[in-house]
Design a protein around this motif. Structure first.
Motif, PDB file in Angstrom:
ATOM      1  N   GLU A 140      37.427  60.890 -66.746  1.00 54.90           N
ATOM      2  CA  GLU A 140      37.712  62.158 -66.887  1.00 54.90           C
ATOM      3  C   GLU A 140      39.045  62.327 -65.980  1.00 54.90           C
ATOM      4  OE1 GLU A 140      36.573  65.048 -67.626  1.00 54.90           O
ATOM      5  OE2 GLU A 140      34.469  64.001 -69.331  1.00 54.90           O
ATOM      6  N   ALA A 141      39.357  63.157 -66.079  1.00 60.69           N
ATOM      7  CA  ALA A 141      40.847  63.386 -65.396  1.00 60.69           C
ATOM      8  C   ALA A 141      40.485  64.285 -64.080  1.00 60.69           C
ATOM      9  CB  ALA A 141      41.873  64.468 -66.179  1.00 60.69           C
ATOM     10  N   ILE A 142      39.633  63.957 -63.091  1.00 56.64           N
ATOM     11  CA  ILE A 142      39.095  63.866 -61.823  1.00 56.64           C
ATOM     12  C   ILE A 142      40.272  64.682 -61.047  1.00 56.64           C
ATOM     13  CG2 ILE A 142      37.383  64.582 -59.822  1.00 56.64           C
ATOM     14  CD1 ILE A 142      35.276  63.494 -61.921  1.00 56.64           C
ATOM     15  N   HIS A 143      40.604  65.731 -60.137  1.00 55.31           N
ATOM     16  CA  HIS A 143      41.354  65.933 -59.151  1.00 55.31           C
ATOM     17  C   HIS A 143      40.868  65.333 -57.587  1.00 55.31           C
ATOM     18  CE1 HIS A 143      44.710  67.691 -61.952  1.00 55.31           C
ATOM     19  NE2 HIS A 143      43.434  68.678 -62.506  1.00 55.31           N
ATOM     20  N   TRP A 144      40.996  63.849 -57.502  1.00 57.46           N
ATOM     21  CA  TRP A 144      39.875  64.001 -56.453  1.00 57.46           C
ATOM     22  C   TRP A 144      40.520  64.569 -54.773  1.00 57.46           C
ATOM     23  CZ3 TRP A 144      35.524  62.087 -56.885  1.00 57.46           C
ATOM     24  CH2 TRP A 144      35.090  62.094 -58.255  1.00 57.46           C
ATOM     25  N   ASP A 145      42.230  64.860 -54.941  1.00 58.55           N
ATOM     26  CA  ASP A 145      42.459  65.310 -54.226  1.00 58.55           C
ATOM     27  C   ASP A 145      43.001  66.777 -53.916  1.00 58.55           C
ATOM     28  OD1 ASP A 145      42.865  63.018 -52.070  1.00 58.55           O
ATOM     29  OD2 ASP A 145      44.364  61.872 -53.642  1.00 58.55           O
ATOM     30  N   GLN A 146      42.445  67.923 -53.666  1.00 62.17           N
ATOM     31  CA  GLN A 146      43.095  68.556 -54.389  1.00 62.17           C
ATOM     32  C   GLN A 146      43.281  70.410 -53.134  1.00 62.17           C
ATOM     33  OE1 GLN A 146      39.418  68.095 -53.456  1.00 62.17           O
ATOM     34  NE2 GLN A 146      38.347  67.242 -54.877  1.00 62.17           N
ATOM     35  N   ASP A 147      44.147  70.702 -53.583  1.00 61.37           N
ATOM     36  CA  ASP A 147      45.204  72.032 -52.741  1.00 61.37           C
ATOM     37  C   ASP A 147      44.169  72.559 -52.476  1.00 61.37           C
ATOM     38  OD1 ASP A 147      47.991  70.734 -53.319  1.00 61.37           O
ATOM     39  OD2 ASP A 147      47.963  71.265 -54.795  1.00 61.37           O
ATOM     40  N   TYR A 204      37.542  77.775 -51.224  1.00 58.92           N
ATOM     41  CA  TYR A 204      38.107  79.042 -52.123  1.00 58.92           C
ATOM     42  C   TYR A 204      36.744  79.373 -52.214  1.00 58.92           C
ATOM     43  CZ  TYR A 204      38.092  82.013 -56.040  1.00 58.92           C
ATOM     44  OH  TYR A 204      38.613  83.399 -56.930  1.00 58.92           O
ATOM     45  N   LEU A 205      35.442  79.528 -51.953  1.00 59.29           N
ATOM     46  CA  LEU A 205      34.708  79.953 -51.862  1.00 59.29           C
ATOM     47  C   LEU A 205      34.005  80.685 -50.326  1.00 59.29           C
ATOM     48  CD1 LEU A 205      32.448  78.362 -54.870  1.00 59.29           C
ATOM     49  CD2 LEU A 205      33.809  80.697 -54.762  1.00 59.29           C
ATOM     50  N   ASP A 206      34.719  79.757 -49.302  1.00 57.86           N
ATOM     51  CA  ASP A 206      34.534  79.948 -47.788  1.00 57.86           C
ATOM     52  C   ASP A 206      32.994  79.967 -48.017  1.00 57.86           C
ATOM     53  OD1 ASP A 206      36.665  80.195 -46.692  1.00 57.86           O
ATOM     54  OD2 ASP A 206      36.685  82.449 -46.906  1.00 57.86           O
ATOM     55  N   LEU A 207      32.678  78.201 -48.420  1.00 60.56           N
ATOM     56  CA  LEU A 207      31.163  78.030 -48.276  1.00 60.56           C
ATOM     57  C   LEU A 207      31.101  77.528 -47.018  1.00 60.56           C
ATOM     58  CD1 LEU A 207      30.721  75.837 -51.814  1.00 60.56           C
ATOM     59  CD2 LEU A 207      29.766  78.634 -50.721  1.00 60.56           C
ATOM     60  N   GLU A 208      31.751  76.781 -46.061  1.00 65.23           N
ATOM     61  CA  GLU A 208      30.930  76.587 -45.098  1.00 65.23           C
ATOM     62  C   GLU A 208      30.582  77.515 -43.804  1.00 65.23           C
ATOM     63  OE1 GLU A 208      33.033  73.519 -42.690  1.00 65.23           O
ATOM     64  OE2 GLU A 208      33.352  72.610 -44.304  1.00 65.23           O
ATOM     65  N   PRO A 209      31.486  78.707 -43.348  1.00 62.96           N
ATOM     66  CA  PRO A 209      31.444  79.606 -42.542  1.00 62.96           C
ATOM     67  C   PRO A 209      30.060  80.454 -43.656  1.00 62.96           C
ATOM     68  CG  PRO A 209      33.458  80.488 -43.752  1.00 62.96           C
ATOM     69  CD  PRO A 209      33.048  79.100 -43.751  1.00 62.96           C
ATOM     70  N   LEU A 210      29.661  80.620 -45.089  1.00 65.88           N
ATOM     71  CA  LEU A 210      28.953  81.537 -45.877  1.00 65.88           C
ATOM     72  C   LEU A 210      27.487  80.753 -45.574  1.00 65.88           C
ATOM     73  CD1 LEU A 210      28.387  83.317 -48.028  1.00 65.88           C
ATOM     74  CD2 LEU A 210      28.445  81.903 -49.732  1.00 65.88           C
ATOM     75  N   LEU A 211      27.807  79.222 -46.044  1.00 69.11           N
ATOM     76  CA  LEU A 211      26.202  78.574 -45.415  1.00 69.11           C
ATOM     77  C   LEU A 211      25.803  78.540 -44.111  1.00 69.11           C
ATOM     78  CD1 LEU A 211      27.295  75.936 -48.444  1.00 69.11           C
ATOM     79  CD2 LEU A 211      25.429  78.473 -47.993  1.00 69.11           C
TER      80      LEU A 211
END
Length: 278
Positions: free
Chosen positions: A12-19, A25-32
């Motif tokens: 798979e052409a997985i993007h291991w390093d993402q912008d 994008y989902l602000d998961l750390e503050p959400l969780l």
């Protein structure tokens, strides 16, 4: 030796390093990080998550319902249909949430109930805004939010704005139907009362649905929303009855007895009475 899963990943052409990552994008750390039980009881996390998720769904309901109202004001009904249909689907998720909560027994809830203090779903400012938008106007209900100026102001604006049904009746008048001026130009903070003239208009639309198809479909979309709202209220009432019986609510309401009274409220009365007429 590599596993099938590793081979699959390698192909798979997985993007291991993402912008920007999924979590960012989902602000998961503050959400969780928002789930903070006040006790050590196992079931309190369930109680918190159900109510937080419900508030997120209500946020989306408001987004869609306000969008639908704006399109109806412009007599642009096709996108409004999609938005109202989405509200109905969201409501189904809200109803399903009670099915998870009822896995909590009376003893489970009693183990952490004191941690809630006087907090209550009655104090949900988003729910109150949704009720006002749908037409259940009651100025006294804002007082629970007076200590929070931002929310208090938003609810004042919602109280004094036309409801979704008011906007629909204004559209009917623009289309040439005989809607009384007392229903299209009035004090929006006062609850709407049923009108025989309005019922007569809906009777014409229902009896001649092919001629007035878009208005007929709009009416049915509104009925879907109110029908699901009542299903949500009923499920709420039965969930409370199952878990705490007839004890008073933490916010000071009469609990089940208060919720039973809410089942008699209607947002779009003529859309129900017209069914008898036709």
């Amino acid at each position: 030796m590599t596993t099938p899963e590793e081979n699959s990943v390698d192909n798979e052409a997985i993007h291991w390093d993402q912008d920007i990552s999924y979590g960012q994008y989902l602000d998961l750390e503050p959400l969780l990080a928002c789930q903070n039980p006040a006790s050590d009881e196992h079931d309190e996390l369930l109680f918190i998550v159900i109510h937080q998720v419900s508030e997120l769904w209500i946020k989306l309901c408001l987004h869609e319902a306000h969008g639908a109202a704006a399109h109806i004001q412009e007599d642009n009904l096709r996108p409004a249909f999609k938005m109202l249909a989405r509200v109905s689907r969201i409501q189904e998720q809200l109803i399903k949430a009670w099915e998870v909560l009822v896995t909590m027994t009376p003893a489970d809830y009693a183990s952490f109930r004191d941690s809630l203090g006087q907090s209550s779903g009655f104090q949900s400012y988003q729910y109150r805004e949704m009720e006002f938008l749908l037409g259940n106007k009651n100025a006294k209900l804002i007082e629970a939010h007076r200590s929070k100026p931002k929310h208090y102001q938003k609810l004042q604006e919602s109280l004094h704005a036309p409801s979704l049904y008011d906007i629909v009746l204004q559209l009917l008048a623009k289309r040439g139907f005989s809607i009384p001026e007392s229903k299209t130009q009035r004090d929006w903070s006062i609850p709407y009362t049923a009108s025989s003239e309005v019922e007569a208009v809906w009777t014409e639309i229902y009896r001649n649905s092919e001629q007035h198809w878009d208005l007929y479909e709009l009416a049915e979309k509104l009925v879907d929303v109110e029908f699901n709202f009542q299903r949500w209220r009923f499920s709420h009432m039965k969930t409370v009855e199952r878990i705490i019986g007839y004890r008073r609510g933490t916010g000071g309401t009469a609990g089940v007895n208060y919720l039973v009274k809410a089942l008699d409220l209607q947002f779009f009365p003529e859309l129900w009475s017209v069914r008898t007429t036709i």
